[in-house]
Design an enzyme around this catalytic site. Structure first.
Site: not given
Ligand code: GLN
Length: 475
Positions: A76, A151, A175
């Site tokens: 990532k 994400s 994420s």
């Molecule tokens: N969707 C969550 C956020 O927007 C988690 C994101 C993540 O785990 N990096 O914060």
């Protein structure tokens, strides 16, 4: 493309001389170009991966290859890899090149994994659909009009569409697990202090965990084994010995005690087919003599607010370093220092990241600090204590990974609160610091994958793998 059950099978073929790392990498490269419309990779390290493959082929012939020889990994765009671009899906880091290599990436390389490329993600890992990336959304391979989840969307889709064998993502509030569920692959978020965060772009440091995507539990377990453990560059990593996770699979099935939260499985917001899937798994578990109790967890309504207050507070502090001075984008339209900061940050950060910085700065401001930040810290401690208490009675908490299957691109993008609700089941593990895994468990009526989530007590990843295996085979 020939499918292999796991890395072990690949390595058997490699050792027998029936397969080469070069051939494996070539296969993935052609799949990556065939599937380039999915937008999963931001940079593909084609030549470098091929060169490394032939180097590892020689090591295999000489009998001195590492544990991950033959494993092709995508990372990532939040993980540093020296001399390779790193942007966290953001315009603000345009042109930035890593000065050093993250501990996880180094450990993968030390065991002869091959890094094939940098994967698309939501800007600074903030999002649940990959629509917040400066590079555009990642498309779901089953239905290209739908999101990948986020994400770590690029990482999930890359494994889903066989563009690499394993991906390394990050999970601050879901994420890894949520995109894994949208893409029908395994997604593990280990215990908070299991893996070093050295070289991971920080979002909410007390929540950030590095996680693993794969199609085989054995692969995920082996990679976890390799990348976990104490690191002199990250003092928050536990010195607890790292078990041989991969050799603990296939143990005789024990009888487990499982808790399900009533409001998690009966909620009106839960897609019907996911509700049915979890109900049928519960019946199957009971039939195989496992104990499943439907219990009330009184703190569910506090999970999302606690997460979104604390994660944004930490983000506002972490992201203050992107000021146009030391690295990344600097606005040309400036006349003094103040306007340089303002313009560089306004031009470089996307809308969602700006929203989170504003929110985080607000909850940390002198007049609201106690009302929001301090209070949320206290609630977080209560959530952790209550969760730990549960694990004195139960082995696992079972829930959906997300309330829906992959939604349409654009469907939630005008409503941040609706988008935040996508994390309702996943933030619990990050707030409490415990491990969680999303396991593919069938599809909805349109063929979109459904994932169920298992959470266990701190450092019980081995047990999590055993149960994940059981859950995926039980019907
Ligand atoms: N969707 C969550 C956020 O927007 C988690 C994101 C993540 O785990 N990096 O914060």
């Amino acid at each position: 493309m020939r499918q292999y059950a796991d890395l072990e099978e690949i390595q058997r073929n490699l050792n027998a001389g029936q397969l080469s790392c070069e051939a494996i990498v070539s296969d993935y490269l052609s799949q990556i170009s065939k599937k380039s419309h999915l937008n999963a990779f931001l940079t593909v390290y084609s030549e470098e991966a091929l060169t490394r493959a032939s180097f590892i082929d020689t090591k295999i012939q000489n009998g001195n290859a590492g544990k991950l020889a033959g494993l092709v990994v995508g990372i990532k765009d939040v993980l540093a890899f020296k001399d390779h671009p790193l942007q966290a899906g953001s315009k603000i880091l345009e042109g930035f090149v890593s000065q050093y290599t993250a501990t996880v990436v180094q450990r993968l390389l030390d065991e002869d994994a091959i890094i094939i490329g940098r994967q698309n993600c939501d800007e600074f890992a903030m999002g649940s659909s990959n629509e917040n990336s400066a590079f555009g959304p990642v498309l779901n391979d089953i239905d290209n009009t739908r999101v990948s989840g986020g994400s770590s969307g690029g990482s999930a889709v890359a494994v889903m569409a066989d563009m690499c064998r394993v991906s390394i993502g990050s999970d601050t509030g879901g994420s890894v697990r949520q995109p894994a569920s949208f893409c029908g692959v395994l997604g593990l978020k280990p215990t908070y202090s299991r893996i070093s965060r050295y070289g991971l772009v920080a979002y909410g440091s007390s929540f950030d965990s590095i996680g693993i995507f794969g199609k085989s539990l054995k692969d995920v377990a082996l990679v976890l084994q390799v990348i976990s453990g104490a690191d002199e560059f990250d003092s928050t990593v536990s010195t607890t010995a790292v078990p041989a996770f991969s050799s603990k699979l296939n143990q005789p099935t024990l009888t487990f005690k499982i808790a399900c939260f009533r409001d998690a499985i009966e909620s009106n917001g839960l897609q019907l087919e996911i509700k049915e899937t979890i109900q049928s798994k519960i019946s199957a578990l009971r039939q195989s003599n496992h104990q499943v109790d439907i219990i009330d967890f009184p703190l569910t309504e506090f999970l999302l607010p606690t997460y979104y207050i604390l994660a944004t507070a930490e983000a506002s502090s972490n992201l203050s370093r992107y000021d146009g001075v030391r690295y990344g984008h600097r606005s040309q339209q400036t006349h003094d220092l103040q306007s340089m900061y303002k313009k560089s940050r306004s031009e470089g950060f996307g809308k969602e990241v700006q929203r989170r910085i504003l929110l985080g700065t607000f909850v940390l401001s002198a007049s609201y600090y106690d009302a929001y930040y301090t209070k949320a810290q206290k609630v977080r401690r209560i959530i952790r204590d209550k969760t730990k208490e549960l694990f004195s009675q139960y082995d696992f908490i079972l829930s959906p990974t997300a309330p829906t299957t992959a939604f349409k691109i654009g469907e939630n993008s005008d409503d941040p609160v609706q988008m935040y609700l996508a994390d309702i089941y996943s933030v619990h593990a990050n707030v409490a610091g415990i491990p969680g895994i999303s396991v593919p468990c069938g599809v909805d009526k349109t063929g979109l994958p459904i994932g169920l989530q298992l959470m266990a007590n701190d450092f019980e990843e081995s047990k999590l793998f055993q149960f994940a295996e059981l859950l995926s085979t039980l019907h």
